[in-house]
Design a protein around this motif. Structure first.
Motif, PDB file in Angstrom:
ATOM      1  N   PHE A  38     -21.994 -17.367 -49.148  1.00 37.23           N
ATOM      2  CA  PHE A  38     -21.483 -16.659 -50.415  1.00 37.23           C
ATOM      3  C   PHE A  38     -19.991 -16.101 -50.109  1.00 37.23           C
ATOM      4  CE2 PHE A  38     -26.301 -15.956 -51.068  1.00 37.23           C
ATOM      5  CZ  PHE A  38     -26.411 -16.792 -51.990  1.00 37.23           C
ATOM      6  N   LEU A  39     -19.755 -15.751 -48.812  1.00 41.14           N
ATOM      7  CA  LEU A  39     -18.619 -15.032 -48.632  1.00 41.14           C
ATOM      8  C   LEU A  39     -17.669 -15.616 -47.551  1.00 41.14           C
ATOM      9  CD1 LEU A  39     -19.478 -11.217 -48.987  1.00 41.14           C
ATOM     10  CD2 LEU A  39     -18.583 -12.596 -50.850  1.00 41.14           C
ATOM     11  N   ALA A  40     -18.018 -16.911 -47.334  1.00 39.77           N
ATOM     12  CA  ALA A  40     -17.210 -17.967 -46.126  1.00 39.77           C
ATOM     13  C   ALA A  40     -16.948 -16.849 -44.955  1.00 39.77           C
ATOM     14  CB  ALA A  40     -15.689 -18.248 -46.875  1.00 39.77           C
ATOM     15  N   GLY A  41     -17.852 -16.336 -44.507  1.00 39.48           N
ATOM     16  CA  GLY A  41     -18.071 -15.607 -43.359  1.00 39.48           C
ATOM     17  C   GLY A  41     -16.748 -14.361 -43.222  1.00 39.48           C
ATOM     18  N   ARG A  42     -16.421 -13.932 -44.543  1.00 38.20           N
ATOM     19  CA  ARG A  42     -15.327 -13.012 -44.636  1.00 38.20           C
ATOM     20  C   ARG A  42     -14.378 -13.250 -43.863  1.00 38.20           C
ATOM     21  NH1 ARG A  42     -17.837  -8.399 -47.436  1.00 38.20           N
ATOM     22  NH2 ARG A  42     -20.123  -8.299 -47.283  1.00 38.20           N
ATOM     23  N   SER A  43     -13.606 -14.487 -44.068  1.00 36.28           N
ATOM     24  CA  SER A  43     -12.305 -14.889 -43.225  1.00 36.28           C
ATOM     25  C   SER A  43     -11.421 -15.416 -44.207  1.00 36.28           C
ATOM     26  CB  SER A  43     -13.066 -15.957 -42.385  1.00 36.28           C
ATOM     27  OG  SER A  43     -13.486 -16.939 -43.184  1.00 36.28           O
ATOM     28  N   LEU A  44     -11.349 -15.030 -45.285  1.00 34.61           N
ATOM     29  CA  LEU A  44     -10.239 -15.796 -46.025  1.00 34.61           C
ATOM     30  C   LEU A  44      -8.964 -15.176 -46.150  1.00 34.61           C
ATOM     31  CD1 LEU A  44     -12.102 -16.628 -49.631  1.00 34.61           C
ATOM     32  CD2 LEU A  44     -11.706 -17.858 -47.663  1.00 34.61           C
ATOM     33  N   PRO A  45      -7.769 -15.719 -45.822  1.00 32.82           N
ATOM     34  CA  PRO A  45      -6.350 -15.279 -45.992  1.00 32.82           C
ATOM     35  C   PRO A  45      -6.005 -15.202 -47.394  1.00 32.82           C
ATOM     36  CG  PRO A  45      -6.407 -17.700 -45.617  1.00 32.82           C
ATOM     37  CD  PRO A  45      -7.719 -17.351 -45.747  1.00 32.82           C
ATOM     38  N   TRP A  46      -4.963 -14.397 -47.490  1.00 33.15           N
ATOM     39  CA  TRP A  46      -4.428 -13.953 -48.750  1.00 33.15           C
ATOM     40  C   TRP A  46      -4.407 -15.395 -49.590  1.00 33.15           C
ATOM     41  CZ3 TRP A  46       0.622 -15.563 -50.297  1.00 33.15           C
ATOM     42  CH2 TRP A  46       1.158 -15.776 -49.433  1.00 33.15           C
ATOM     43  N   ALA A  47      -3.713 -16.260 -49.203  1.00 32.38           N
ATOM     44  CA  ALA A  47      -2.882 -17.351 -49.858  1.00 32.38           C
ATOM     45  C   ALA A  47      -4.078 -18.173 -50.392  1.00 32.38           C
ATOM     46  CB  ALA A  47      -2.137 -18.733 -48.937  1.00 32.38           C
ATOM     47  N   LEU A  48      -5.013 -18.512 -49.730  1.00 28.44           N
ATOM     48  CA  LEU A  48      -6.356 -18.902 -50.276  1.00 28.44           C
ATOM     49  C   LEU A  48      -6.998 -18.047 -51.330  1.00 28.44           C
ATOM     50  CD1 LEU A  48      -8.173 -20.738 -47.236  1.00 28.44           C
ATOM     51  CD2 LEU A  48      -6.708 -21.716 -48.901  1.00 28.44           C
ATOM     52  N   ILE A  49      -7.252 -16.856 -51.276  1.00 30.63           N
ATOM     53  CA  ILE A  49      -7.604 -15.978 -52.320  1.00 30.63           C
ATOM     54  C   ILE A  49      -6.667 -16.031 -53.419  1.00 30.63           C
ATOM     55  CG2 ILE A  49      -7.867 -13.545 -52.943  1.00 30.63           C
ATOM     56  CD1 ILE A  49      -8.408 -13.236 -49.705  1.00 30.63           C
ATOM     57  N   GLY A  50      -5.563 -16.086 -53.219  1.00 30.23           N
ATOM     58  CA  GLY A  50      -4.694 -16.146 -54.480  1.00 30.23           C
ATOM     59  C   GLY A  50      -4.567 -17.482 -55.275  1.00 30.23           C
ATOM     60  N   ALA A  51      -4.689 -18.268 -54.684  1.00 33.84           N
ATOM     61  CA  ALA A  51      -4.639 -19.802 -55.235  1.00 33.84           C
ATOM     62  C   ALA A  51      -6.205 -20.054 -56.008  1.00 33.84           C
ATOM     63  CB  ALA A  51      -4.460 -20.929 -54.143  1.00 33.84           C
ATOM     64  N   SER A  52      -7.193 -19.548 -55.203  1.00 32.78           N
ATOM     65  CA  SER A  52      -8.390 -19.677 -55.893  1.00 32.78           C
ATOM     66  C   SER A  52      -8.635 -18.867 -57.080  1.00 32.78           C
ATOM     67  CB  SER A  52      -9.613 -19.323 -54.720  1.00 32.78           C
ATOM     68  OG  SER A  52     -10.811 -19.708 -55.142  1.00 32.78           O
ATOM     69  N   PHE A 253     -14.707 -13.791 -59.924  1.00 33.46           N
ATOM     70  CA  PHE A 253     -13.390 -13.783 -59.205  1.00 33.46           C
ATOM     71  C   PHE A 253     -13.251 -12.821 -58.103  1.00 33.46           C
ATOM     72  CE2 PHE A 253     -12.045 -14.675 -63.672  1.00 33.46           C
ATOM     73  CZ  PHE A 253     -11.242 -15.889 -63.470  1.00 33.46           C
ATOM     74  N   VAL A 254     -13.989 -11.754 -58.206  1.00 30.22           N
ATOM     75  CA  VAL A 254     -13.752 -10.633 -57.107  1.00 30.22           C
ATOM     76  C   VAL A 254     -14.530 -11.240 -55.814  1.00 30.22           C
ATOM     77  CG1 VAL A 254     -14.480  -8.295 -56.680  1.00 30.22           C
ATOM     78  CG2 VAL A 254     -13.848  -8.961 -59.024  1.00 30.22           C
ATOM     79  N   GLN A 255     -15.457 -12.231 -55.804  1.00 30.14           N
ATOM     80  CA  GLN A 255     -16.163 -12.819 -54.740  1.00 30.14           C
ATOM     81  C   GLN A 255     -15.056 -13.259 -53.741  1.00 30.14           C
ATOM     82  OE1 GLN A 255     -19.125 -15.520 -55.749  1.00 30.14           O
ATOM     83  NE2 GLN A 255     -19.744 -15.807 -53.846  1.00 30.14           N
ATOM     84  N   ARG A 256     -13.931 -13.696 -54.264  1.00 28.32           N
ATOM     85  CA  ARG A 256     -12.813 -14.151 -53.198  1.00 28.32           C
ATOM     86  C   ARG A 256     -12.104 -12.926 -52.402  1.00 28.32           C
ATOM     87  NH1 ARG A 256     -14.654 -17.258 -56.251  1.00 28.32           N
ATOM     88  NH2 ARG A 256     -13.818 -19.225 -56.945  1.00 28.32           N
ATOM     89  N   VAL A 257     -12.171 -11.850 -53.159  1.00 31.65           N
ATOM     90  CA  VAL A 257     -11.402 -10.847 -52.599  1.00 31.65           C
ATOM     91  C   VAL A 257     -12.410 -10.115 -51.710  1.00 31.65           C
ATOM     92  CG1 VAL A 257     -10.427  -8.399 -52.896  1.00 31.65           C
ATOM     93  CG2 VAL A 257      -9.996 -10.241 -54.631  1.00 31.65           C
ATOM     94  N   LEU A 258     -13.781 -10.142 -52.105  1.00 33.88           N
ATOM     95  CA  LEU A 258     -14.707  -9.626 -51.116  1.00 33.88           C
ATOM     96  C   LEU A 258     -14.805 -10.324 -49.861  1.00 33.88           C
ATOM     97  CD1 LEU A 258     -17.685  -8.616 -53.624  1.00 33.88           C
ATOM     98  CD2 LEU A 258     -15.955  -7.131 -52.902  1.00 33.88           C
ATOM     99  N   ALA A 259     -14.497 -11.465 -49.802  1.00 29.99           N
ATOM    100  CA  ALA A 259     -14.269 -12.654 -48.536  1.00 29.99           C
ATOM    101  C   ALA A 259     -13.125 -12.567 -47.940  1.00 29.99           C
ATOM    102  CB  ALA A 259     -14.781 -13.949 -49.093  1.00 29.99           C
ATOM    103  N   ALA A 260     -12.288 -11.627 -48.085  1.00 30.14           N
ATOM    104  CA  ALA A 260     -10.986 -11.346 -47.503  1.00 30.14           C
ATOM    105  C   ALA A 260     -11.283 -10.887 -46.058  1.00 30.14           C
ATOM    106  CB  ALA A 260     -10.036 -10.296 -47.820  1.00 30.14           C
ATOM    107  N   ARG A 261     -10.486 -11.326 -45.110  1.00 28.40           N
ATOM    108  CA  ARG A 261     -10.504 -10.796 -43.505  1.00 28.40           C
ATOM    109  C   ARG A 261     -10.381  -9.557 -43.345  1.00 28.40           C
ATOM    110  NH1 ARG A 261      -5.804 -14.520 -41.806  1.00 28.40           N
ATOM    111  NH2 ARG A 261      -7.673 -16.064 -41.745  1.00 28.40           N
ATOM    112  N   ASN A 262      -9.515  -8.845 -44.458  1.00 25.59           N
ATOM    113  CA  ASN A 262      -9.064  -7.298 -44.126  1.00 25.59           C
ATOM    114  C   ASN A 262      -8.654  -6.899 -45.520  1.00 25.59           C
ATOM    115  OD1 ASN A 262      -6.351  -8.012 -44.157  1.00 25.59           O
ATOM    116  ND2 ASN A 262      -6.877  -8.468 -41.938  1.00 25.59           N
ATOM    117  N   VAL A 263      -8.396  -5.715 -45.658  1.00 30.83           N
ATOM    118  CA  VAL A 263      -7.881  -5.138 -46.933  1.00 30.83           C
ATOM    119  C   VAL A 263      -6.593  -5.547 -47.244  1.00 30.83           C
ATOM    120  CG1 VAL A 263      -7.167  -2.984 -46.162  1.00 30.83           C
ATOM    121  CG2 VAL A 263      -7.871  -3.172 -48.417  1.00 30.83           C
ATOM    122  N   THR A 264      -5.632  -5.807 -46.266  1.00 28.17           N
ATOM    123  CA  THR A 264      -4.432  -6.415 -46.446  1.00 28.17           C
ATOM    124  C   THR A 264      -4.382  -7.863 -47.202  1.00 28.17           C
ATOM    125  OG1 THR A 264      -3.647  -4.952 -44.496  1.00 28.17           O
ATOM    126  CG2 THR A 264      -2.330  -6.794 -45.249  1.00 28.17           C
TER     127      THR A 264
END
Length: 524
Positions: A38-52, A253-264
């Protein structure tokens, strides 16, 4: 018009989707638990989040609906795009740190953290409803409409079923990781495809100056008078409310942000998604104007985009654009399928059966995805009742989502709001909004009863104000309790990583706001 695809077009489409399916199954080999799925191991970088974020938003319904709306109404449609950038700036600054601090799996989970479990369940059910009847139905109808034009052997419903099957299979196999990586590739494909349509259209219209010389000034205005039937200036606040729900409170949409590796990474991803929305002035609005100049007598506005493909592009390029459209539809469907599965499993199944293993939850999510895929095929005919896809999406959301925005904003910024106030506000206002939507937009009973002709964006503003009043009224008596981690703190605005000013998300947000303002001024 000759809508059939040549052999080279079909080869292009086949090769692309073979690669997509292969990637989905490859990604599925890495999924070991619910967090991975569901959250890709909470490992997504910003570029993948924004593009997705961009790819999921720019669905087939957006391609067809936005270009169709621009064909019918002009550049005023861009107000729905720049407001998305504004909302994502707000989300990056104020909401992302709260959501990540709470380590949420789903957006409804926040309501239990801040209020109570019954409010969470109510909103989770509401989100599943909107995913099925708005996001999935609209995307499938858009895809079926265009693909059935290109491949006459397929009916509209047959084309919709084929798209649902493709998107469902690789989402079932690969989870959010497959969704996000595929979305990133599909975002690039969409931008390339839209650029080709824009170039071919401007060439056919005689160039930029010739295009605008053939248009009435009213079609190039972004700010309209208060009596405008599409979007009066008095409805712009309502558009912002729709954007707040759509971009910041929707699991889709928010699911991608929840999967970010950190808040930055989460903040940068949200800002990048907002930046990608701004060129839609050229990719979505201008093709609509071009279609109006070249083909002013189309039977319905939603035919503008497929007509541009059929009439302007040669074999090979036609296949590429159709591939981009199907990619856009699949980006929306995979997002909706994965979001719906995460809510069904994490908001309903896991709280009732906490003993379930992570592996069992993963397989339950795959099962729910398959069920949503099948159910979505059966509700596509609902969209035909509306004049255009864009009207279907926006008018539906305007009646039912402002109370959600009011409750979440109160939870984040008003510590005195009580749990009961949130629950009863949603319980009263969402069914009321749905009843108004059916009476005014579907059956016409509102007009027959002598109700005033109020634009749906203004109805959204009125619904929001009434929801705020209910929250205040229900919270007036007694003391409220707030989980310290569930509300915004001024410390959340602190700069995260060290480095130059260009790495500071606050300067990035300011730059995006400035760019948005300049674009509005240039075309206002």
């Amino acid at each position: 018009m000759n809508a059939q695809l040549a052999a080279i077009d079909i080869v292009v489409i086949f090769v692309y989707f073979t690669a997509v399916m292969a990637h989905g199954f490859w990604s599925g080999r890495r999924e070991r638990n619910a967090g991975d799925y569901f959250l890709a191991g909470r490992s997504l970088p910003w570029a993948l989040i924004g593009a997705s974020l961009y790819a999921s938003n720019m669905s087939g319904a957006s391609f067809v609906g936005l270009i169709g709306a621009s064909y019918e109404y002009g550049l005023v449609v861009f107000n729905y795009e720049w407001t998305a950038a504004a909302v994502l700036i707000f989300f990056a600054l104020f909401m992302a740190p709260v959501f990540l601090r709470a380590k949420l799996f789903t957006v409804p989970e926040y309501l239990e953290t801040r209020f109570d479990a019954r409010t969470r369940r109510f909103y989770a059910g509401f989100t599943l409803f909107t995913l099925m009847f708005i996001d999935i139905a609209g995307a499938l109808f858009a895809g079926g409409l265009v693909i059935s034009m290109m491949i006459p052997a397929l009916s509209l419903w047959g084309a919709a079923a084929a798209i649902a099957l493709l998107a469902g299979v690789y989402t079932i196999a690969g989870g959010l990781r497959a969704v996000v990586v595929t979305d990133t590739v599909q975002a690039a494909l969409m931008i390339i495809g839209a650029s080709i349509i824009l170039w071919a259209g401007l060439d056919a219209a005689g160039g930029w100056d010739a295009l605008f010389a053939k248009l009435e000034p009213s079609r190039t205005e972004m700010i309209k008078p208060a009596d405008d039937p599409f979007l009066p200036w008095t409805g712009l606040f309502g558009v912002l409310l729709l954007g707040f729900y759509y971009w910041t409170l929707n699991q889709y949409f928010v699911q991608r942000v929840l999967a970010a590796r950190n808040v930055t990474e989460a903040r940068r991803g949200a800002l990048f998604g907002g930046l990608l929305k701004l060129p839609n002035l050229f990719f979505m609005m201008l093709p609509g104007l071009i279609a109006f100049v070249l083909y002013p007598a189309l039977e319905r506005p939603d035919l503008a985009f497929p007509t541009l493909i059929v009439e302007l592009l040669p074999a090979g390029l036609k296949g590429l654009i159709v591939t981009a459209l199907i990619a856009a539809i699949m980006s929306s469907l995979d997002s909706a399928f994965n979001a719906g599965a995460s809510i069904a499993v994490m908001d309903f199944l896991k709280p009732k059966r906490p003993e379930m293993s992570e592996r069992a939850l993963l397989w339950a999510g795959r099962g729910v995805t398959g069920a949503m895929m099948v159910f979505g095929m059966g509700i596509v005919p609902l969209v035909e009742r509306f004049g255009s896809l864009f009207s279907y999406f926006q008018s539906t959301l305007a009646y039912i989502t402002p109370p959600v925005v009011a409750v979440f904003m109160a939870g984040l910024f008003a510590r005195r709001v009580k749990a009961g106030a949130a629950f009863w506000t949603l319980s009263i206002m969402i069914p009321t909004g749905m009843a108004l939507f059916i009476a005014k937009e579907v059956t016409g009973l509102w007009a027959q009863a002598g109700g005033p002709d109020i634009h749906f964006t203004i109805m959204a503003s009125l619904s929001f104000v009434l929801s705020v009043c209910l929250l205040a009224g229900f919270s007036a008596a007694g003391a409220a309790t707030t989980n310290e981690h569930s509300a915004f703190k001024t410390a959340d605005l602190a700069h995260g990583p060290r480095g130059g000013w260009h790495l500071d998300y606050r300067w990035q947000a300011a730059g995006l706001a400035l760019l948005t303002g300049l674009l509005i001024l240039a075309f206002a």
